[in-house]
Design an enzyme around this catalytic site. Sequence first.
Site, short mmCIF file in Angstrom:
data_model
loop_
_atom_site.label_atom_id
_atom_site.label_comp_id
_atom_site.label_asym_id
_atom_site.label_seq_id
_atom_site.Cartn_x
_atom_site.Cartn_y
_atom_site.Cartn_z
N ASP A 159 1.93 7.20 -0.66
CA ASP A 159 3.36 6.86 -0.66
C ASP A 159 3.81 6.26 -1.99
OD1 ASP A 159 3.39 7.69 1.93
OD2 ASP A 159 3.75 5.72 2.82
N ASP A 176 3.22 13.78 9.36
CA ASP A 176 2.37 12.77 8.73
C ASP A 176 0.93 12.87 9.22
OD1 ASP A 176 2.01 10.65 6.96
OD2 ASP A 176 3.74 9.55 7.71
#
Length: 416
Positions: A208, A153
Amino acid sequence: MTMKAGTKILAAVIAVLIPSAVFAQKWEGLADTPQMGWNSWNKFKENINEELIRQTADVMVEKGLLEAGYVYLNLDDHWHGERDVQGFIHEDSLKFPSGMKALGEYLHSKGLKFGIYSDGGTMTCGCQPGSFGHEYQDAYTYASWGVDYLKYDWCNHKDINPKGAYRLMRDALRASGRPIFFSMCEWGSNKPWLWAEEIGHSWRTTGDIGCSFVEPVRHYNEQGINDWTEKSVLMILDLNAPLRQYAGPGHWNDPDMLEVGNGMSVNEDRAHFSLWCMMAAPLLLGNDLTAMSDQTLAIITNKAVIAIDQDRLGIQGLRHSRRGDIEYWFKPLENGDWAFCIFNRGLEDTEVEVEWQDFCFTDSISGMSTDFDTITYRGADLWDDEAPLITTASPLKLTVPGHDVKLYRLSESTGE
Protein backbone atom coordinates in the site's frame (compact mmCIF):
# COMPACT_ATOMS: atom_id res chain seq x y z
CA MET A 1 -36.56 -11.22 -6.83
CA THR A 2 -36.20 -13.10 -3.56
CA MET A 3 -32.84 -14.43 -2.44
CA LYS A 4 -34.29 -17.96 -2.64
CA ALA A 5 -35.19 -17.44 -6.27
CA GLY A 6 -31.81 -15.83 -6.83
CA THR A 7 -30.09 -18.88 -5.41
CA LYS A 8 -31.93 -21.17 -7.82
CA ILE A 9 -31.05 -18.96 -10.77
CA LEU A 10 -27.42 -18.78 -9.70
CA ALA A 11 -27.22 -22.56 -9.36
CA ALA A 12 -28.70 -23.00 -12.81
CA VAL A 13 -26.28 -20.49 -14.33
CA ILE A 14 -23.29 -22.21 -12.72
CA ALA A 15 -24.46 -25.66 -13.80
CA VAL A 16 -24.76 -24.54 -17.42
CA LEU A 17 -21.68 -22.35 -17.72
CA ILE A 18 -18.95 -23.97 -15.62
CA PRO A 19 -17.95 -26.42 -18.38
CA SER A 20 -17.77 -23.63 -20.92
CA ALA A 21 -14.43 -22.47 -22.26
CA VAL A 22 -15.64 -18.89 -21.82
CA PHE A 23 -14.52 -19.16 -18.19
CA ALA A 24 -10.92 -19.16 -19.39
CA GLN A 25 -11.32 -15.52 -20.39
CA LYS A 26 -11.56 -12.25 -18.56
CA TRP A 27 -13.85 -9.58 -19.97
CA GLU A 28 -12.05 -7.92 -22.87
CA GLY A 29 -12.23 -4.31 -23.98
CA LEU A 30 -12.39 -2.89 -20.44
CA ALA A 31 -8.74 -1.87 -20.09
CA ASP A 32 -7.42 -0.75 -23.45
CA THR A 33 -5.89 2.14 -21.49
CA PRO A 34 -5.21 2.27 -17.73
CA GLN A 35 -8.33 2.72 -15.62
CA MET A 36 -9.20 6.12 -14.18
CA GLY A 37 -11.45 6.93 -11.24
CA TRP A 38 -11.65 7.55 -7.51
CA ASN A 39 -11.31 5.18 -4.55
CA SER A 40 -12.39 5.80 -0.97
CA TRP A 41 -9.50 4.16 0.91
CA ASN A 42 -6.56 6.58 0.96
CA LYS A 43 -8.49 9.45 2.53
CA PHE A 44 -11.45 7.89 4.29
CA LYS A 45 -10.39 4.32 5.23
CA GLU A 46 -13.39 2.73 7.01
CA ASN A 47 -15.32 6.02 7.28
CA ILE A 48 -17.48 5.71 4.20
CA ASN A 49 -21.22 6.01 3.77
CA GLU A 50 -23.87 6.65 1.17
CA GLU A 51 -23.89 10.43 1.63
CA LEU A 52 -20.13 10.68 1.04
CA ILE A 53 -20.30 8.54 -2.09
CA ARG A 54 -23.18 10.49 -3.58
CA GLN A 55 -21.46 13.81 -2.81
CA THR A 56 -18.26 12.53 -4.41
CA ALA A 57 -20.18 11.48 -7.50
CA ASP A 58 -21.73 14.93 -7.77
CA VAL A 59 -18.32 16.62 -7.50
CA MET A 60 -16.76 14.30 -10.08
CA VAL A 61 -19.28 15.60 -12.57
CA GLU A 62 -19.40 19.24 -11.43
CA LYS A 63 -15.62 19.70 -11.29
CA GLY A 64 -14.96 18.14 -14.68
CA LEU A 65 -13.34 14.94 -13.43
CA LEU A 66 -15.68 12.69 -15.38
CA GLU A 67 -15.01 14.75 -18.49
CA ALA A 68 -11.26 14.36 -17.85
CA GLY A 69 -11.65 10.56 -17.88
CA TYR A 70 -12.22 9.58 -14.25
CA VAL A 71 -15.14 7.24 -14.80
CA TYR A 72 -14.98 4.74 -11.92
CA LEU A 73 -16.19 5.58 -8.42
CA ASN A 74 -14.93 2.75 -6.22
CA LEU A 75 -15.91 1.82 -2.69
CA ASP A 76 -13.07 0.18 -0.80
CA ASP A 77 -13.23 -1.85 2.44
CA HIS A 78 -15.95 -1.44 5.11
CA TRP A 79 -19.07 -1.17 2.97
CA HIS A 80 -20.04 -4.68 4.07
CA GLY A 81 -22.88 -5.86 6.24
CA GLU A 82 -23.35 -9.55 6.98
CA ARG A 83 -24.13 -12.61 4.92
CA ASP A 84 -27.66 -13.96 5.17
CA VAL A 85 -28.50 -17.59 5.94
CA GLN A 86 -28.09 -18.49 2.24
CA GLY A 87 -24.63 -16.91 2.14
CA PHE A 88 -25.44 -13.79 0.14
CA ILE A 89 -23.56 -10.62 1.13
CA HIS A 90 -25.43 -7.45 2.09
CA GLU A 91 -24.31 -3.87 2.56
CA ASP A 92 -24.10 -2.18 5.97
CA SER A 93 -27.63 -0.83 6.15
CA LEU A 94 -26.66 1.97 8.54
CA LYS A 95 -23.98 3.29 6.21
CA PHE A 96 -25.91 2.60 3.00
CA PRO A 97 -29.61 2.78 3.86
CA SER A 98 -30.78 2.94 0.23
CA GLY A 99 -28.88 -0.21 -0.68
CA MET A 100 -26.15 -0.89 -3.20
CA LYS A 101 -28.42 -1.32 -6.20
CA ALA A 102 -29.88 2.15 -5.66
CA LEU A 103 -26.40 3.58 -5.18
CA GLY A 104 -25.22 1.99 -8.42
CA GLU A 105 -28.21 3.43 -10.24
CA TYR A 106 -27.38 6.88 -8.90
CA LEU A 107 -23.77 6.64 -10.10
CA HIS A 108 -24.87 5.38 -13.49
CA SER A 109 -27.33 8.28 -13.79
CA LYS A 110 -24.33 10.59 -13.45
CA GLY A 111 -22.45 8.81 -16.20
CA LEU A 112 -20.09 7.14 -13.71
CA LYS A 113 -19.28 3.47 -13.21
CA PHE A 114 -19.69 1.65 -9.90
CA GLY A 115 -16.75 -0.06 -8.22
CA ILE A 116 -16.71 -2.28 -5.15
CA TYR A 117 -14.19 -4.17 -3.02
CA SER A 118 -13.75 -7.70 -1.71
CA ASP A 119 -11.02 -10.12 -0.72
CA GLY A 120 -9.94 -13.62 -1.73
CA GLY A 121 -9.65 -14.70 1.90
CA THR A 122 -12.18 -15.45 4.60
CA MET A 123 -12.13 -11.82 5.72
CA THR A 124 -11.07 -8.55 4.14
CA CYS A 125 -8.09 -6.61 5.46
CA GLY A 126 -10.56 -4.68 7.62
CA CYS A 127 -12.08 -7.92 9.01
CA GLN A 128 -15.26 -7.71 6.94
CA PRO A 129 -16.68 -10.80 5.17
CA GLY A 130 -14.33 -12.00 2.42
CA SER A 131 -15.35 -13.85 -0.73
CA PHE A 132 -13.60 -17.17 -0.06
CA GLY A 133 -16.16 -19.92 -0.64
CA HIS A 134 -18.70 -17.38 -1.96
CA GLU A 135 -17.06 -16.29 -5.20
CA TYR A 136 -19.99 -17.07 -7.52
CA GLN A 137 -22.55 -15.77 -5.06
CA ASP A 138 -20.68 -12.50 -4.71
CA ALA A 139 -20.13 -12.07 -8.44
CA TYR A 140 -23.84 -12.69 -9.05
CA THR A 141 -24.73 -10.19 -6.31
CA TYR A 142 -22.39 -7.53 -7.67
CA ALA A 143 -23.81 -7.95 -11.15
CA SER A 144 -27.36 -7.59 -9.79
CA TRP A 145 -26.28 -4.32 -8.14
CA GLY A 146 -24.86 -2.97 -11.40
CA VAL A 147 -21.23 -3.15 -10.32
CA ASP A 148 -18.66 -2.36 -13.03
CA TYR A 149 -15.36 -2.82 -11.15
CA LEU A 150 -14.03 -5.16 -8.49
CA LYS A 151 -10.90 -4.54 -6.44
CA TYR A 152 -9.95 -7.93 -5.01
CA ASP A 153 -7.60 -7.89 -2.01
CA TRP A 154 -5.44 -10.62 -0.46
CA CYS A 155 -5.81 -10.76 3.34
CA ASN A 156 -6.72 -13.74 5.56
CA HIS A 157 -5.89 -16.30 2.89
CA LYS A 158 -4.21 -19.14 4.78
CA ASP A 159 -3.27 -22.08 2.52
CA ILE A 160 -4.97 -20.53 -0.53
CA ASN A 161 -3.15 -20.58 -3.86
CA PRO A 162 -3.25 -17.03 -5.30
CA LYS A 163 -3.32 -18.12 -8.94
CA GLY A 164 -6.27 -20.39 -8.30
CA ALA A 165 -8.06 -17.85 -6.11
CA TYR A 166 -7.84 -15.06 -8.66
CA ARG A 167 -8.77 -17.36 -11.55
CA LEU A 168 -11.80 -18.51 -9.60
CA MET A 169 -13.05 -14.96 -9.11
CA ARG A 170 -12.31 -14.12 -12.74
CA ASP A 171 -14.47 -17.09 -13.78
CA ALA A 172 -17.22 -16.04 -11.39
CA LEU A 173 -17.24 -12.50 -12.78
CA ARG A 174 -17.45 -13.86 -16.31
CA ALA A 175 -20.30 -16.18 -15.32
CA SER A 176 -22.24 -13.26 -13.84
CA GLY A 177 -22.92 -12.06 -17.36
CA ARG A 178 -21.95 -8.46 -16.59
CA PRO A 179 -18.65 -6.99 -17.83
CA ILE A 180 -16.73 -6.16 -14.62
CA PHE A 181 -13.21 -4.75 -14.50
CA PHE A 182 -11.03 -7.05 -12.36
CA SER A 183 -8.41 -5.20 -10.30
CA MET A 184 -6.10 -7.67 -8.57
CA CYS A 185 -4.67 -6.43 -5.28
CA GLU A 186 -2.26 -9.01 -3.89
CA TRP A 187 0.54 -6.41 -3.49
CA GLY A 188 2.97 -8.13 -5.86
CA SER A 189 3.65 -10.81 -3.27
CA ASN A 190 3.46 -13.63 -5.83
CA LYS A 191 4.77 -11.70 -8.84
CA PRO A 192 1.41 -11.53 -10.66
CA TRP A 193 3.03 -9.77 -13.63
CA LEU A 194 4.43 -13.19 -14.55
CA TRP A 195 1.09 -15.04 -14.64
CA ALA A 196 -1.94 -12.77 -14.39
CA GLU A 197 -2.30 -11.28 -17.87
CA GLU A 198 -5.11 -13.72 -18.70
CA ILE A 199 -6.76 -13.23 -15.31
CA GLY A 200 -6.94 -9.56 -14.36
CA HIS A 201 -7.05 -6.20 -16.05
CA SER A 202 -4.50 -4.78 -13.59
CA TRP A 203 -2.45 -6.10 -10.71
CA ARG A 204 -0.82 -4.37 -7.80
CA THR A 205 2.94 -4.52 -7.96
CA THR A 206 3.66 -3.22 -4.45
CA GLY A 207 2.33 -2.85 -0.94
CA ASP A 208 0.00 0.00 0.00
CA ILE A 209 0.99 3.59 -0.71
CA GLY A 210 1.05 6.22 2.04
CA CYS A 211 0.91 10.00 1.96
CA SER A 212 4.69 10.46 1.94
CA PHE A 213 7.08 11.24 -0.88
CA VAL A 214 10.26 9.72 0.58
CA GLU A 215 9.82 7.95 3.91
CA PRO A 216 7.53 4.99 4.67
CA VAL A 217 4.46 5.66 6.82
CA ARG A 218 4.34 3.44 9.91
CA HIS A 219 1.14 2.70 11.82
CA TYR A 220 1.31 1.65 15.46
CA ASN A 221 -1.18 -0.33 17.51
CA GLU A 222 -2.28 0.47 21.04
CA GLN A 223 0.83 -1.21 22.44
CA GLY A 224 3.06 1.06 20.34
CA ILE A 225 4.12 -1.77 18.03
CA ASN A 226 4.48 -1.06 14.32
CA ASP A 227 2.06 -3.51 12.72
CA TRP A 228 1.38 -1.81 9.38
CA THR A 229 3.64 0.21 7.08
CA GLU A 230 2.70 2.10 3.95
CA LYS A 231 5.29 2.74 1.26
CA SER A 232 6.33 6.16 0.02
CA VAL A 233 5.93 7.42 -3.53
CA LEU A 234 9.65 6.94 -4.23
CA MET A 235 9.69 3.41 -2.79
CA ILE A 236 6.80 2.39 -5.02
CA LEU A 237 8.30 4.14 -8.04
CA ASP A 238 11.48 2.09 -7.70
CA LEU A 239 9.57 -1.18 -7.34
CA ASN A 240 7.27 -0.61 -10.31
CA ALA A 241 9.71 0.95 -12.79
CA PRO A 242 11.55 -2.29 -13.73
CA LEU A 243 8.32 -4.11 -14.66
CA ARG A 244 7.49 -2.20 -17.84
CA GLN A 245 7.73 -5.23 -20.12
CA TYR A 246 4.66 -6.78 -18.47
CA ALA A 247 2.26 -3.86 -18.99
CA GLY A 248 0.18 -3.16 -22.06
CA PRO A 249 -3.36 -2.71 -23.37
CA GLY A 250 -5.70 -4.90 -21.33
CA HIS A 251 -3.20 -5.64 -18.54
CA TRP A 252 -1.52 -2.96 -16.44
CA ASN A 253 1.02 -2.77 -13.65
CA ASP A 254 -0.67 -1.02 -10.72
CA PRO A 255 1.64 0.88 -8.33
CA ASP A 256 -1.38 1.76 -6.17
CA MET A 257 -3.69 4.74 -5.92
CA LEU A 258 -2.79 8.41 -6.00
CA GLU A 259 -2.06 10.48 -2.89
CA VAL A 260 -2.36 13.78 -4.75
CA GLY A 261 -4.22 16.30 -2.58
CA ASN A 262 -3.72 14.41 0.69
CA GLY A 263 -0.98 16.52 2.26
CA MET A 264 2.23 16.40 0.24
CA SER A 265 3.65 19.57 -1.30
CA VAL A 266 2.41 20.85 -4.66
CA ASN A 267 5.77 19.93 -6.20
CA GLU A 268 5.49 16.39 -4.84
CA ASP A 269 1.90 16.03 -5.99
CA ARG A 270 2.88 17.16 -9.49
CA ALA A 271 5.83 14.77 -9.61
CA HIS A 272 3.74 11.88 -8.24
CA PHE A 273 1.03 12.42 -10.85
CA SER A 274 3.53 12.87 -13.70
CA LEU A 275 5.49 9.72 -12.87
CA TRP A 276 2.33 7.59 -12.59
CA CYS A 277 1.37 8.87 -16.04
CA MET A 278 4.84 8.08 -17.38
CA MET A 279 4.46 4.53 -16.02
CA ALA A 280 1.05 4.06 -17.70
CA ALA A 281 -0.36 3.42 -14.23
CA PRO A 282 -4.02 3.39 -13.25
CA LEU A 283 -5.06 6.89 -12.18
CA LEU A 284 -7.24 6.31 -9.13
CA LEU A 285 -7.70 9.45 -7.07
CA GLY A 286 -7.62 9.05 -3.31
CA ASN A 287 -8.31 12.52 -1.95
CA ASP A 288 -11.40 14.29 -0.62
CA LEU A 289 -12.84 15.67 -3.85
CA THR A 290 -15.41 17.73 -1.95
CA ALA A 291 -12.72 19.84 -0.24
CA MET A 292 -9.73 19.93 -2.61
CA SER A 293 -7.75 23.03 -3.51
CA ASP A 294 -7.68 24.64 -6.93
CA GLN A 295 -4.04 23.52 -7.23
CA THR A 296 -5.01 19.90 -6.67
CA LEU A 297 -7.84 20.14 -9.19
CA ALA A 298 -5.48 21.66 -11.75
CA ILE A 299 -3.02 18.78 -11.33
CA ILE A 300 -5.50 15.94 -11.62
CA THR A 301 -7.38 17.46 -14.59
CA ASN A 302 -4.35 18.39 -16.71
CA LYS A 303 -5.53 16.84 -19.96
CA ALA A 304 -2.14 16.96 -21.68
CA VAL A 305 -0.54 14.99 -18.84
CA ILE A 306 -3.45 12.55 -18.62
CA ALA A 307 -3.02 11.96 -22.36
CA ILE A 308 0.50 10.64 -21.64
CA ASP A 309 -1.01 8.01 -19.32
CA GLN A 310 -3.89 7.20 -21.64
CA ASP A 311 -1.85 6.98 -24.84
CA ARG A 312 -3.24 4.08 -26.85
CA LEU A 313 0.15 2.69 -27.76
CA GLY A 314 0.06 1.41 -24.19
CA ILE A 315 3.79 1.38 -23.40
CA GLN A 316 4.98 1.89 -19.82
CA GLY A 317 7.66 4.56 -19.64
CA LEU A 318 11.39 3.91 -19.30
CA ARG A 319 13.71 5.33 -16.67
CA HIS A 320 16.56 5.85 -19.11
CA SER A 321 19.25 7.07 -16.74
CA ARG A 322 20.03 8.79 -13.48
CA ARG A 323 22.69 11.39 -12.73
CA GLY A 324 22.83 12.21 -9.06
CA ASP A 325 19.30 13.09 -7.99
CA ILE A 326 18.17 13.74 -11.56
CA GLU A 327 16.35 11.00 -13.48
CA TYR A 328 15.55 11.05 -17.20
CA TRP A 329 12.40 9.24 -18.31
CA PHE A 330 11.04 8.53 -21.79
CA LYS A 331 7.67 7.10 -22.84
CA PRO A 332 6.93 6.11 -26.45
CA LEU A 333 3.63 7.54 -27.69
CA GLU A 334 1.39 7.21 -30.72
CA ASN A 335 2.39 8.85 -34.00
CA GLY A 336 6.09 8.76 -33.17
CA ASP A 337 5.85 11.19 -30.25
CA TRP A 338 7.76 10.83 -26.99
CA ALA A 339 6.99 11.95 -23.46
CA PHE A 340 10.17 13.24 -21.82
CA CYS A 341 10.30 13.74 -18.07
CA ILE A 342 13.15 15.11 -15.96
CA PHE A 343 12.59 14.16 -12.31
CA ASN A 344 14.48 15.65 -9.37
CA ARG A 345 14.51 13.14 -6.50
CA GLY A 346 16.40 15.57 -4.28
CA LEU A 347 15.20 18.48 -2.16
CA GLU A 348 17.43 21.11 -3.76
CA ASP A 349 16.62 22.90 -7.01
CA THR A 350 19.03 21.57 -9.63
CA GLU A 351 20.29 23.03 -12.89
CA VAL A 352 20.50 20.56 -15.75
CA GLU A 353 21.69 20.67 -19.33
CA VAL A 354 20.30 18.11 -21.75
CA GLU A 355 22.54 17.13 -24.65
CA TRP A 356 20.04 15.31 -26.83
CA GLN A 357 22.66 13.15 -28.50
CA ASP A 358 23.18 11.46 -25.13
CA PHE A 359 19.66 10.06 -25.37
CA CYS A 360 19.70 8.38 -28.76
CA PHE A 361 18.31 4.89 -28.17
CA THR A 362 15.87 2.30 -29.46
CA ASP A 363 13.20 1.16 -27.02
CA SER A 364 13.24 -2.62 -26.72
CA ILE A 365 9.48 -2.88 -26.15
CA SER A 366 7.96 -0.49 -28.69
CA GLY A 367 10.80 -0.70 -31.22
CA MET A 368 10.72 3.08 -31.50
CA SER A 369 13.96 5.06 -31.72
CA THR A 370 14.49 8.63 -30.54
CA ASP A 371 16.91 9.36 -33.41
CA PHE A 372 17.87 12.72 -31.96
CA ASP A 373 20.87 12.71 -34.28
CA THR A 374 18.65 12.73 -37.38
CA ILE A 375 15.24 14.01 -36.22
CA THR A 376 14.46 17.37 -34.68
CA TYR A 377 11.59 17.47 -32.22
CA ARG A 378 9.71 20.35 -30.67
CA GLY A 379 8.24 20.02 -27.22
CA ALA A 380 5.62 21.72 -25.07
CA ASP A 381 6.00 22.09 -21.30
CA LEU A 382 2.93 20.20 -20.08
CA TRP A 383 2.84 21.95 -16.70
CA ASP A 384 3.37 25.51 -17.95
CA ASP A 385 1.21 26.70 -20.83
CA GLU A 386 3.13 29.97 -21.02
CA ALA A 387 6.58 28.38 -21.35
CA PRO A 388 8.16 28.60 -24.82
CA LEU A 389 8.44 25.48 -26.91
CA ILE A 390 11.73 23.63 -26.65
CA THR A 391 13.62 22.12 -29.58
CA THR A 392 16.07 19.25 -29.74
CA ALA A 393 18.12 21.20 -32.28
CA SER A 394 20.01 22.72 -29.35
CA PRO A 395 20.83 21.70 -25.75
CA LEU A 396 18.13 22.24 -23.16
CA LYS A 397 19.16 24.21 -20.08
CA LEU A 398 16.75 24.55 -17.17
CA THR A 399 16.28 24.28 -13.43
CA VAL A 400 14.25 21.43 -11.96
CA PRO A 401 12.83 22.28 -8.51
CA GLY A 402 13.31 19.82 -5.67
CA HIS A 403 10.88 16.89 -5.61
CA ASP A 404 9.44 18.08 -8.90
CA VAL A 405 9.50 17.39 -12.63
CA LYS A 406 9.78 19.00 -16.00
CA LEU A 407 7.51 17.17 -18.44
CA TYR A 408 7.38 17.56 -22.21
CA ARG A 409 5.66 15.98 -25.18
CA LEU A 410 8.13 15.79 -28.06
CA SER A 411 6.79 15.76 -31.61
CA GLU A 412 8.80 15.71 -34.83
CA SER A 413 9.28 19.22 -36.13
CA THR A 414 7.74 19.97 -39.52
CA GLY A 415 10.21 22.77 -40.14
CA GLU A 416 7.53 25.44 -40.03
